[in-house]
Design an enzyme around this catalytic site. Structure first.
Site, PDB file in Angstrom:
ATOM      1  N   GLU A 108      -9.477  27.641  -6.695  1.00  0.00           N
ATOM      2  CA  GLU A 108     -10.910  27.777  -7.084  1.00  0.00           C
ATOM      3  C   GLU A 108     -11.100  26.487  -7.873  1.00  0.00           C
ATOM      4  O   GLU A 108     -12.295  25.991  -7.944  1.00  0.00           O
ATOM      5  CB  GLU A 108     -10.837  29.005  -8.172  1.00  0.00           C
ATOM      6  N   CYS A 139      -8.440  35.523   1.196  1.00  0.00           N
ATOM      7  CA  CYS A 139      -9.318  34.598   0.407  1.00  0.00           C
ATOM      8  C   CYS A 139      -9.962  35.428  -0.832  1.00  0.00           C
ATOM      9  O   CYS A 139      -9.292  35.915  -1.647  1.00  0.00           O
ATOM     10  CB  CYS A 139     -10.103  34.035   1.455  1.00  0.00           C
ATOM     11  N   HIS A 140     -11.272  35.569  -0.921  1.00  0.00           N
ATOM     12  CA  HIS A 140     -11.879  36.139  -1.794  1.00  0.00           C
ATOM     13  C   HIS A 140     -12.031  37.741  -1.602  1.00  0.00           C
ATOM     14  O   HIS A 140     -12.545  38.376  -2.317  1.00  0.00           O
ATOM     15  CB  HIS A 140     -13.115  35.369  -2.130  1.00  0.00           C
TER      16      HIS A 140
END
Length: 225
Positions: free
Chosen positions: A162, A131-132
């Protein structure tokens, strides 16, 4: 000796100037941790600054998360993480960068985390992120000066995702675009659908739904060494 994986967590708890809190996304730790434990791995935790790592994304309907947080040893470990500079790379077979929006602020700036990951990788270990979490990969360079992600297939939270969560103007940079600038070959699927990829002991996943698959691929990569 048992296989050991180091979970890297953000220490950042503010979602830009929104007034909202953030941190590491707990399901992206709990679900992979369950996979690693079934495989017989030992798990340790580290954060950028050390101490209690801020948490985000806890759902009362997620039984895996509930069991994870109900374990006293786990809650103690999450509350007392060592700082990145206090961990020795040679003790670990893999490092896993957990996601959560907080990572976008402190993972890229942590030279200590980058050095840990590079050392683990160059010893034949695996580097993983979801993910991030791939924000932690942005500035990792190997001993030859090349970026770790250069020329490798990478999955991460996409620009489209996003935008879908309304945070394009809040995060300090767009993760997908920045990884591509570092030479990553971006691979992705539909918004929020599971997607993970392994390329030369670098394992990445697109979003929370991909976290368990990332762990499964790490187990496969290490078994193939």
């Amino acid at each position: 000796m048992s296989t050991k994986v180091l979970f890297a967590l953000t220490s950042h708890d503010a979602l830009g100037a929104t007034g909202r809190r953030t941190g590491f996304y707990v399901p992206e730790v709990a679900h992979p941790a369950a996979v690693f434990r079934r495989a017989g791995y030992e798990i340790d935790y580290v954060s950028v600054r050390g101490g209690a790592a801020p948490q985000d994304g806890i759902s009362p309907d997620d039984t895996v998360v509930a069991e994870f947080l109900a374990d006293p040893a786990t809650t103690k470990a999450l509350a007392t993480t060592p700082a990145a500079g206090d961990v020795k790379a040679e003790e670990y077979d893999a490092i896993y960068f957990a996601g959560g929006h907080g990572t976008m602020w402190d993972f890229p700036e942590s030279e200590e985390l980058a050095a840990l990951a590079a050392a683990i990788y160059e010893r034949g270990g695996a580097v993983a992120a979801v993910c991030h979490g791939p924000a932690g990969l942005v500035n990792i360079k190997l001993s030859d000066g090349s970026h770790l992600v250069d020329g490798k297939q990478i999955s991460a939270f996409t620009n489209e995702e996003e935008e879908a969560v309304g945070l394009t103007g809040v995060v300090p940079f767009l993760l997908e675009s920045t990884l591509a600038e570092r030479g990553a070959k971006i691979t992705k699927t539909d918004n929020f659908a599971p997607h993970a990829v392994a390329d030369q002991r670098l394992v990445t996943g697109q979003n929370p739904a991909s976290a368990a698959k990332v762990a499964e691929l790490v187990v496969e990569q290490l078994a193939a060494r």
